[in-house]
Design an enzyme around this catalytic site. Structure first.
Site, mmCIF file in Angstrom:
data_model
loop_
_atom_site.group_PDB
_atom_site.id
_atom_site.type_symbol
_atom_site.label_atom_id
_atom_site.label_comp_id
_atom_site.label_asym_id
_atom_site.label_seq_id
_atom_site.Cartn_x
_atom_site.Cartn_y
_atom_site.Cartn_z
ATOM 1 N N ASN A 1 0.838 -1.211 0.000
ATOM 2 C CA ASN A 1 0.000 0.000 0.000
ATOM 3 C C ASN A 1 0.868 1.255 0.000
ATOM 4 O O ASN A 1 0.541 2.243 -0.664
ATOM 5 C CB ASN A 1 -0.961 0.001 1.193
ATOM 6 N N LEU B 1 -2.477 1.848 18.545
ATOM 7 C CA LEU B 1 -2.051 3.174 19.016
ATOM 8 C C LEU B 1 -2.843 3.561 20.259
ATOM 9 O O LEU B 1 -4.016 3.202 20.400
ATOM 10 C CB LEU B 1 -2.258 4.194 17.892
ATOM 11 N N HIS C 1 -8.110 -0.988 5.921
ATOM 12 C CA HIS C 1 -8.444 -2.284 6.519
ATOM 13 C C HIS C 1 -9.019 -3.186 5.430
ATOM 14 O O HIS C 1 -9.865 -2.738 4.644
ATOM 15 C CB HIS C 1 -9.461 -2.082 7.652
ATOM 16 N N GLU D 1 -10.978 2.843 19.180
ATOM 17 C CA GLU D 1 -11.384 1.448 19.061
ATOM 18 C C GLU D 1 -10.824 0.900 17.739
ATOM 19 O O GLU D 1 -10.894 1.573 16.712
ATOM 20 C CB GLU D 1 -12.913 1.312 19.059
ATOM 21 N N ASP E 1 -10.155 -0.552 14.230
ATOM 22 C CA ASP E 1 -10.910 -0.639 12.971
ATOM 23 C C ASP E 1 -12.261 0.060 13.046
ATOM 24 O O ASP E 1 -13.256 -0.389 12.459
ATOM 25 C CB ASP E 1 -11.062 -2.113 12.529
ATOM 26 N N GLU F 1 -7.312 -2.363 -2.768
ATOM 27 C CA GLU F 1 -6.690 -1.485 -1.765
ATOM 28 C C GLU F 1 -5.762 -0.476 -2.437
ATOM 29 O O GLU F 1 -5.712 0.698 -2.052
ATOM 30 C CB GLU F 1 -5.878 -2.310 -0.755
#
Ligand code: GRF
Length: 220
Positions: free
Chosen positions: A16, A95, A111, A145, A147, A176
């Site tokens: 990516n 994180l 994701h 939280e 994703d 993606e």
């Protein structure tokens, strides 16, 4: 127009990252990658940065006693480079809420599922086990939280007979590589406005047609 100063955070392969580097190479693209950060010295993706002469740094999470101190080091490095937007691209560290709050609406992630379905790991195997007819990917703003967060772009791909996780993931990965540059462009152009849990995109002229899987014409 000044280009948005972007950092890309990786942990591994970096395909990516490569797609973002390629997009940013176009002179008219509204963002530039100023920095690539990895928490792993052996991340293969670092080679993409080197090839494109983009500065990179390794901040090994194991060198830090806590998530807080690791994220503090990330934050200082990003600030020092004048980064305006952080793109997570296969960055395999959670994180801290504090870091996410500091970078709120300036931190995006990709994701490999159509969120909010299949958060977490092993998305393709789980999508196959669930028998869904479409899989895909989501680029979204990051919230504490995992994703979760306002969705910027989604791309759907069909699940095909005979798919296994590897084949499906290759099809999703191709999507993606188009979805992330598109999302980055929209954000850098200032077309994305976050409103609560949703992101609104300005200037969408037409909607894509509905698609069916299996295709309707094969079912008559
Ligand atoms: C991608 O599937 C991405 O969606 C997920 O991790 C994978 C990273 O792949 N977050 P790469 O390192 O970009 O090739």
């Amino acid at each position: 127009m000044a280009r948005l100063k972007v950092a890309v955070l990786i942990s591994g392969r970096g395909s990516n990252l490569a797609s973002l580097i390629e997009a940013c190479a176009a002179p008219a693209f509204p963002a530039e990658i100023r920095l690539v950060l990895s928490n792993r010295a052996d991340a293969a993706g670092l080679a993409h940065a080197a090839r494109a002469a983009i500065p990179s740094a390794v901040i090994p999470h194991r060198d830090f006693a806590s998530r807080e101190t690791f994220d503090g080091a990330l934050d200082r490095t990003l600030q020092a480079a004048g980064i305006e937007l952080v793109c997570l691209a296969g960055f395999m560290r959670l994180l801290t809420p504090d870091f996410v709050a500091r970078w709120r609406d300036r931190l995006i992630n990709i994701h490999p599922s159509l969120l909010p379905a299949f958060r977490g790991l092993d998305t393709h195997a789980r999508a196959l086990a669930a028998g869904v007819r479409f899989a895909g990917c989501t680029v979204h703003f990051v919230r504490p939280e995992m994703d979760e967060g306002p969705i910027i772009v989604q791309a759907a791909v069909p699940v095909l007979p005979g798919d296994d996780a590897e084949r499906l993931s290759a099809r999703v990965l191709e999507a993606e590589h188009q979805a992330y540059p598109l999302a980055l462009r929209l954000v850098a152009e200032g077309k994305v406005r976050v409103d609560g849990d949703r992101a609104e995109i300005a200037g969408i002229a037409a909607a894509p047609p509905s698609i069916f899987n299996p295709p309707r014409e094969t079912c008559q």
